[in-house]
Design an enzyme around this catalytic site. Structure first.
Site, PDB file in Angstrom:
ATOM      1  N   ASP A   1      -7.136  -1.324 -40.692  1.00 46.91           N
ATOM      2  CA  ASP A   1      -7.512  -2.677 -41.096  1.00 46.91           C
ATOM      3  C   ASP A   1      -7.889  -3.576 -39.934  1.00 46.91           C
ATOM      4  O   ASP A   1      -8.039  -4.775 -40.129  1.00 46.91           O
ATOM      5  CB  ASP A   1      -6.328  -3.358 -41.802  1.00 46.91           C
ATOM      6  CG  ASP A   1      -5.725  -2.481 -42.850  1.00 46.91           C
ATOM      7  OD1 ASP A   1      -6.491  -1.794 -43.508  1.00 46.91           O
ATOM      8  OD2 ASP A   1      -4.492  -2.493 -42.988  1.00 46.91           O
TER       9      ASP A   1
ATOM     10  N   CYS B   1       0.856  -1.192   0.000  1.00 49.38           N
ATOM     11  CA  CYS B   1       0.000   0.000   0.000  1.00 49.38           C
ATOM     12  C   CYS B   1       0.890   1.239   0.000  1.00 49.38           C
ATOM     13  O   CYS B   1       2.106   1.144   0.171  1.00 49.38           O
ATOM     14  CB  CYS B   1      -0.895   0.011   1.226  1.00 49.38           C
ATOM     15  SG  CYS B   1       0.064  -0.132   2.730  1.00 49.38           S
TER      16      CYS B   1
ATOM     17  N   CYS C   1       3.214   1.816   2.871  1.00 48.36           N
ATOM     18  CA  CYS C   1       4.471   1.051   2.868  1.00 48.36           C
ATOM     19  C   CYS C   1       5.588   1.942   2.348  1.00 48.36           C
ATOM     20  O   CYS C   1       6.701   1.939   2.874  1.00 48.36           O
ATOM     21  CB  CYS C   1       4.373  -0.171   1.959  1.00 48.36           C
ATOM     22  SG  CYS C   1       3.176  -1.373   2.470  1.00 48.36           S
TER      23      CYS C   1
ATOM     24  N   ASP D   1      -3.060  -5.678 -47.904  1.00 48.74           N
ATOM     25  CA  ASP D   1      -3.738  -4.418 -48.155  1.00 48.74           C
ATOM     26  C   ASP D   1      -2.759  -3.609 -49.008  1.00 48.74           C
ATOM     27  O   ASP D   1      -1.559  -3.657 -48.785  1.00 48.74           O
ATOM     28  CB  ASP D   1      -3.997  -3.702 -46.830  1.00 48.74           C
ATOM     29  CG  ASP D   1      -4.619  -2.350 -47.049  1.00 48.74           C
ATOM     30  OD1 ASP D   1      -5.529  -2.271 -47.890  1.00 48.74           O
ATOM     31  OD2 ASP D   1      -4.178  -1.383 -46.412  1.00 48.74           O
TER      32      ASP D   1
ATOM     33  N   ASP E   1      -1.942  -2.255 -42.082  1.00 48.26           N
ATOM     34  CA  ASP E   1      -1.186  -1.322 -41.248  1.00 48.26           C
ATOM     35  C   ASP E   1      -1.598  -1.399 -39.775  1.00 48.26           C
ATOM     36  O   ASP E   1      -1.008  -0.751 -38.930  1.00 48.26           O
ATOM     37  CB  ASP E   1      -1.306   0.111 -41.769  1.00 48.26           C
ATOM     38  CG  ASP E   1      -2.737   0.593 -41.778  1.00 48.26           C
ATOM     39  OD1 ASP E   1      -3.588  -0.063 -41.154  1.00 48.26           O
ATOM     40  OD2 ASP E   1      -3.022   1.628 -42.410  1.00 48.26           O
TER      41      ASP E   1
END
Lengths: 117, 697
Positions: B596, B12, B15, B408, B592
């Site tokens: 896409d 935490c 600490c 593509d 890319d």
């Protein structure tokens, strides 16, 4: 006569081995956000329950030099850690989807699971 | 000096405060700040007064630990290897003496003494782990070895000390232990080599950097670099973090991160990647990404995650390994009982014992367990070295089945930076077209605007601007309506340009066509090679583009691609992928990764080209860090090689256990032979995985 004794002992021993290794049931403790797992000859506890959607700390402490326990893997969460002997390894995670996520050692010999509820 | 240390055990924010207080109280510590989020302490201290271990002591009492240096895991592994080596040396010497002694009739008491050292000294680890396992009601390979050697040792000790009738088998127990320990030593050494690739990546980042702040140049630790810092990199130095060059020019060798083999020329405005090597010039760049955001950190994270993932092929092994050791234990009992009951009338008990020991020793769950992960670690590491990032084991496993790759076009097969190549109608046409496209982000519009900028044309004011979805744009300039967009009819001139693979836009009024602008996108140098290599691997190739069929056909033709999907709107790319899948093809889609994403997700394996320094592509199974399209055939080849290794590993590991366990049970294998086989089984699996590194790529 001795053959019957050997046969009976063998059947008994096989049954005992089955019960001892394969008959164990781990119910897991209560749901907790801070889990400590002892790594020695397996994982104890081997089944931990955590709340889904909350950040959880899992602390692993390895005290067993067995090679394969050195790696700790949760494949579905893509987590792999090297556990240094006698040293805490802290994993912070948040699982949003409830379900059972298995973990195991490097060679998949020792197993356990995290159940997100 | 000031140093940052990882802190273990914080739960935490308070600490952090406790640790901070404890560190500050430690003599020699001038200042300490602890960050709970990063789990790190930044300590300014006098190294002559205080060291890491003293600081660790100061916080240990509170339940925390300060990690002095990161490479602890490696140290531990090296120690482990060294330990096994010494165990083998001691065990080996004892074994040699015992074998010689058993032939020459050495005193049984001396042999017992040696065997005791071996059993409880060299072999102590086997007992330790067995005990730990039994407490958890589980068992592993060490359990089998501990029981097997204990039986041989116990029987021999009983013969020697209690006068039980028979011959002692001291050489058996000590030789088994020596050979198993040898196997463990070699295996630990070989396993260390499987993850060399990722270790290399981790070692790429330099520890310090030359930062210019407020006009002053200073050397600081890399963790302290913040976004916006200006950093000077001199010849021969490594680029510390990701950023953009502000001044200077140089060549940078990026091969270690991206796999790109030729050093790249960089000047103002270019991106530099942390961990890469500056070769000739000096540059000053601005840090854009630091810490876990850098490309190198992302790559390491991705590779680590991939290595932690589960390959579907591993599922069967996972099921088996859960039952393996208990099953072998049961079989051992059955072996002894079987020999005792059905064996020869004399000496069947002894024969049964030896067969049972052989079963315990020969069983090797480790070879099964190592089969997939070691190959996966070597395969993904090797891929990363070539700039290929595999998202997970599943992607790697599917990749080996790919028989159709669809690319593509724009930004993948081409540079994605279209330029105007032909203008019919002179500057006036370009001026009107640029005016209509002003402010548009469309790549074609950008090309027209850039062309206009180059010729320093003054743009006109446009009224009533209107975008015509998928068709072009229109607007009024000087009271006249103009339209710029796809050709409405096909003249020979247009056809000719399209046949050259160019995209044609036409400027016109309601009455007539005023001019034509042809735009082309440069095809990447590596595209043709990549296509040819894929076809050589008997993988079909197709391309998807928004262009009209004639332009698409021309580009497909230039690349040697037979099939193309033309006039596909971005949203429909996914359907093209599904169409290929419905034809029974296992499809990899290359794009890319940004526009896409749906198509990449729909494909069996999505392959994304990383843009800039972003490598974490959610939709992609494989990300190419470099823009080299030849990485695609390479990635597919690597996936096939990795899968082949996994399959051979699994085959041998299964075959080994399936053949040799029954052979041992039937008494065809002596325990010593069994231990020799067992020692070689794991190491052969790991070595086979290491052979992957030699794959000819």
């Amino acid at each position: 006569m001795d053959k019957i004794v050997v046969l009976a002992s063998a059947v008994g021993l096989i049954g005992l081995i089955y019960w001892f290794f394969l008959g164990k049931k781990d119910e897991g403790g209560a749901v907790a956000t801070d889990v400590k797992i002892k790594v020695a000859g397996g994982y104890s506890p081997a089944l931990v329950k955590i709340p889904a959607g909350k950040e959880v700390t899992i602390t692993l402490t390895r005290t067993d030099p067995t090679d394969c326990l050195e790696e700790f893997v949760i494949p579905d969460l893509k987590i792999k850690r090297n556990l240094v002997m006698n040293k805490d390894e802290v994993i912070k995670l948040k699982i949003s989807k409830s379900g059972k996520y298995e973990f195991h050692c490097g060679m998949s010999m020792y197993k356990g699971a995290i159940v997100a509820v | 000096m000031t140093k940052t240390f990882p802190i273990v055990g914080m739960h935490c924010a308070s600490c952090a405060v406790n640790i901070q207080r404890a560190l500050r109280k430690t003599p020699g510590v001038a200042a300490a700040t602890v960050n709970y989020a990063t789990e790190k302490a930044n300590v300014e201290y006098d190294p002559e007064v205080v060291n890491e271990s003293k600081m660790n002591e100061a916080i240990k009492g509170l339940g925390y630990e300060l990690v002095a240096d990161e490479p602890q895991v490696q140290d531990m592994k090296n120690k482990e290897i060294e330990r096994w080596k010494w165990k083998f040396i001691v065990g080996g010497v004892i074994s040699a003496i015992s074998i010689w002694g058993s032939f020459t009739g050495m005193n049984w008491g001396v042999l017992l003494g040696l065997a005791t050292i071996s059993q409880f000294g060299v072999g102590w680890d086997f007992y330790r782990t067995t005990w730990a396992s039994l407490k958890n009601r589980s068992a592993n390979m060490d359990t089998l070895i501990a029981i097997g050697t204990s039986v041989a040792y116990g029987y021999s000790a009983a013969v020697t000390l209690l006068g039980v009738k028979g011959e002692p088998y001291f050489d058996t127990s000590v030789t088994i232990i020596a050979l198993i320990v040898l196997g463990k030593w070699l295996e630990a050494r070989a396993r260390g080599k499987t993850s060399e690739a990722i270790k290399k990546l981790m070692g790429l980042q330099p520890k310090t950097a030359r930062v210019i702040r407020d006009g002053k140049e200073m050397e600081i630790e890399i963790e302290k670099i913040i976004v916006g810092d200006k950093i000077r990199v001199r010849p021969g130095e490594k680029v510390p973090v990701d950023g953009v060059v502000e001044s200077g020019e140089t060549s940078i060798d990026e091969s270690m991160v991206t796999g790109e083999s030729i050093p790249l020329y960089k000047h103002e405005g270019d991106t530099v990647i942390g961990g890469t090597l500056n070769t000739t010039g000096t540059i000053i760049f601005m840090a854009k990404k630091v810490g876990s955001e850098t490309m190198l950190a992302q790559i390491i994270k991705l590779v680590e995650e991939a290595q932690a993932s589960r390959a579907p092929i591993q599922k069967l092994v996972d099921v088996i390994s859960g039952y393996f050791v208990p099953a072998v234990l049961m079989l051992t009992v059955a072996t002894f009982a079987g020999w005792y009951i059905f064996g020869p009338s004399t000496g069947s008990g002894l024969a049964g014992m030896l067969a049972a020991i052989a079963v315990l020793i020969i069983a090797c769950p480790c070879a099964l367990g190592l089969a997939t992960p070691t190959a996966l670690v070597v395969g993904t590491g090797l891929a990363a070295q070539h700039g290929i990032l595999v998202k997970d084991a599943q992607a790697l496993e599917i990749a080996h089945k790919i028989n159709h790759v669809v690319f593509d076009k724009t930004g993948t097969l081409t540079e994605g930076k279209p330029v105007v190549t032909d203008i019919k109608g002179g500057d006036e046409v370009l001026k009107l077209a640029a005016s209509l496209e002003a402010g548009s982000e469309h790549p074609l519009a950008k090309a027209i605007l850039e062309a206009a900028e180059k010729t320093a044309l003054q743009l006109a004011k446009v009224e009533k601007f209107e975008g015509l979805a998928g068709e072009g744009v229109k607007g009024i300039i000087n009271k006249k309506e103009y339209r710029l967009g796809k050709p409405l009819d096909e003249t020979d001139e247009i056809k000719k340009l399209e046949n050259e693979g160019k995209t044609v836009v036409v400027l016109g009024t309601k009455e007539k066509t005023l001019g034509i602008i042809a735009i082309a996108d440069t095809i990447r140098e590596t595209a043709k090679d990549a296509v040819a290599q894929l076809q050589k691997q008997k993988i079909d190739v197709s391309l998807i583009t928004g262009d009209n069929p004639r332009t698409a056909a021309a580009i497909a033709n230039q690349l040697g691609v037979k099939r193309y999907f033309a006039q596909v709107l971005p949203a429909d790319k996914e359907n093209a992928v599904r169409q290929l899948q419905s034809e029974g093809k296992t499809v990899a889609m290359v794009g890319d990764g940004v526009n896409d994403a749906p198509a990449l997700s729909a494909a069996n394996v999505g392959v994304a080209m990383a843009t800039g320094t972003d490598v974490a592509m959610e939709a992609a199974g494989i990300t190419l860090v470099n823009k080299d399209l030849r990485s695609i055939p390479l990635a597919l080849k690597l996936s096939r090689a990795t899968l082949r290794t996994i399959k051979t590993n699994l085959f041998w590991a299964f075959a080994y256990n399936v053949i040799l366990i029954p052979a041992a049970a039937l008494g065809y294998l002596s325990p010593i032979l069994a231990s020799a086989a067992m020692a070689t089984s794991s190491i052969s699996v790991v070595t086979n995985s290491l052979f992957l590194k030699r794959t000819r790529l």
